[in-house]
Scaffold this active site. Sequence first.
Site, PDB file in Angstrom:
ATOM      1  N   HIS A  38       5.669 -15.911 -14.735  1.00 36.91           N
ATOM      2  CA  HIS A  38       6.350 -17.126 -15.193  1.00 36.91           C
ATOM      3  C   HIS A  38       5.305 -18.187 -15.526  1.00 36.91           C
ATOM      4  O   HIS A  38       4.138 -18.045 -15.163  1.00 36.91           O
ATOM      5  CB  HIS A  38       7.254 -17.668 -14.078  1.00 36.91           C
ATOM      6  N   HIS A 124      -0.133 -22.014 -17.740  1.00 39.87           N
ATOM      7  CA  HIS A 124      -0.712 -20.715 -17.388  1.00 39.87           C
ATOM      8  C   HIS A 124       0.325 -19.810 -16.738  1.00 39.87           C
ATOM      9  O   HIS A 124       1.261 -20.280 -16.108  1.00 39.87           O
ATOM     10  CB  HIS A 124      -1.896 -20.892 -16.426  1.00 39.87           C
TER      11      HIS A 124
HETATM   12  P1  ATP Z   1       3.180 -18.142  -2.594  1.00 43.85           P
HETATM   13  O1  ATP Z   1       3.012 -19.628  -2.400  1.00 43.85           O
HETATM   14  O2  ATP Z   1       4.176 -17.532  -1.687  1.00 43.85           O
HETATM   15  O3  ATP Z   1       1.899 -17.417  -2.662  1.00 43.85           O
HETATM   16  P2  ATP Z   1       3.889 -18.941  -5.250  1.00 43.85           P
HETATM   17  O4  ATP Z   1       2.731 -19.863  -5.210  1.00 43.85           O
HETATM   18  O5  ATP Z   1       4.111 -18.155  -6.490  1.00 43.85           O
HETATM   19  O6  ATP Z   1       3.827 -17.910  -4.046  1.00 43.85           O
HETATM   20  P3  ATP Z   1       5.413 -21.260  -4.802  1.00 43.85           P
HETATM   21  O7  ATP Z   1       4.351 -21.807  -3.889  1.00 43.85           O
HETATM   22  O8  ATP Z   1       6.839 -21.485  -4.439  1.00 43.85           O
HETATM   23  O9  ATP Z   1       5.236 -19.709  -4.979  1.00 43.85           O
HETATM   24  O10 ATP Z   1       5.124 -21.844  -6.229  1.00 43.85           O
HETATM   25  C1  ATP Z   1       6.004 -21.697  -7.317  1.00 43.85           C
HETATM   26  C2  ATP Z   1       5.262 -22.053  -8.578  1.00 43.85           C
HETATM   27  O11 ATP Z   1       4.822 -23.421  -8.523  1.00 43.85           O
HETATM   28  C3  ATP Z   1       3.987 -21.236  -8.794  1.00 43.85           C
HETATM   29  O12 ATP Z   1       3.784 -21.095 -10.185  1.00 43.85           O
HETATM   30  C4  ATP Z   1       2.913 -22.109  -8.212  1.00 43.85           C
HETATM   31  O13 ATP Z   1       1.657 -21.866  -8.820  1.00 43.85           O
HETATM   32  C5  ATP Z   1       3.406 -23.489  -8.555  1.00 43.85           C
HETATM   33  N1  ATP Z   1       2.973 -24.461  -7.544  1.00 43.85           N
HETATM   34  C6  ATP Z   1       3.076 -24.330  -6.212  1.00 43.85           C
HETATM   35  N2  ATP Z   1       2.616 -25.414  -5.565  1.00 43.85           N
HETATM   36  C7  ATP Z   1       2.210 -26.278  -6.521  1.00 43.85           C
HETATM   37  C8  ATP Z   1       1.637 -27.583  -6.505  1.00 43.85           C
HETATM   38  N3  ATP Z   1       1.395 -28.227  -5.389  1.00 43.85           N
HETATM   39  N4  ATP Z   1       1.345 -28.127  -7.693  1.00 43.85           N
HETATM   40  C9  ATP Z   1       1.586 -27.485  -8.839  1.00 43.85           C
HETATM   41  N5  ATP Z   1       2.131 -26.270  -8.928  1.00 43.85           N
HETATM   42  C10 ATP Z   1       2.432 -25.651  -7.795  1.00 43.85           C
END
Ligand code: ATP
EC number: 3.1.4.58
Length: 177
Positions: A38, A124
């Site tokens: 995504h 990205h």
């Molecule tokens: P995990 O954290 O379990 O490894 P994940 O990072 O894919 O998995 P989430 O942390 O819920 O899942 O993040 C969802 C999306 O939002 C991902 O694309 C992640 O890169 C992005 N994301 C997460 N935290 C942030 C943040 N603080 N700022 C910007 N983007 C974020």
Amino acid sequence: MRVFFGIEPDQQTALAISNWRDRQFGPGGRPVPVANLHLTLAFGGELDIAVIDELCGRVDAWLGENSVSAATLALNQTGYWPGNGIYWLGPRQWPTTLDVQVGKLRQLLASAGARREKQRFQPHVTLFRRCDKAPPLPAQAPDIRLQQREIALFESRRLRGGVAYHVLTAWPLASSA
Ligand code: ATP
Ligand code: MG
């Protein structure tokens, strides 16, 4: 609920991304499952259902009053962020509509109480997580078209084996061509 706004590639595009990836890179880091590929537009984090409901109303209003066109992206660049070990695929350049969407969604999220995101936006698609060193340069330069159809609001669920995203609701956008 942990939520974020993003773009979900159609199945064909997701497969094109994962096929390209699997042809390029050997083991190193954790490949993102094809169903999880995504592009994040704006991260919300933990929000109450009532707040999410109101947020959706604001997105409705914004898109009802403004013509926001869908972005057509050429995924033609890879990058590596040593800080979080992410290896990604993204566009070298992107249309203004994407920045417009991100600006507005960040603003709506901040007014809903989410932490304000200050980082510059780099569109990205994460290919690998937990890469402890920069993966080798791709042998074959990527060039995969990602056509946005809508802005999706995803719920992010932690599962035993990782994470799963689920589209809660989506707003179709006018095609840009
Ligand atoms: P995990 O954290 O379990 O490894 P994940 O990072 O894919 O998995 P989430 O942390 O819920 O899942 O993040 C969802 C999306 O939002 C991902 O694309 C992640 O890169 C992005 N994301 C997460 N935290 C942030 C943040 N603080 N700022 C910007 N983007 C974020
Ligand atoms: Mg995360």
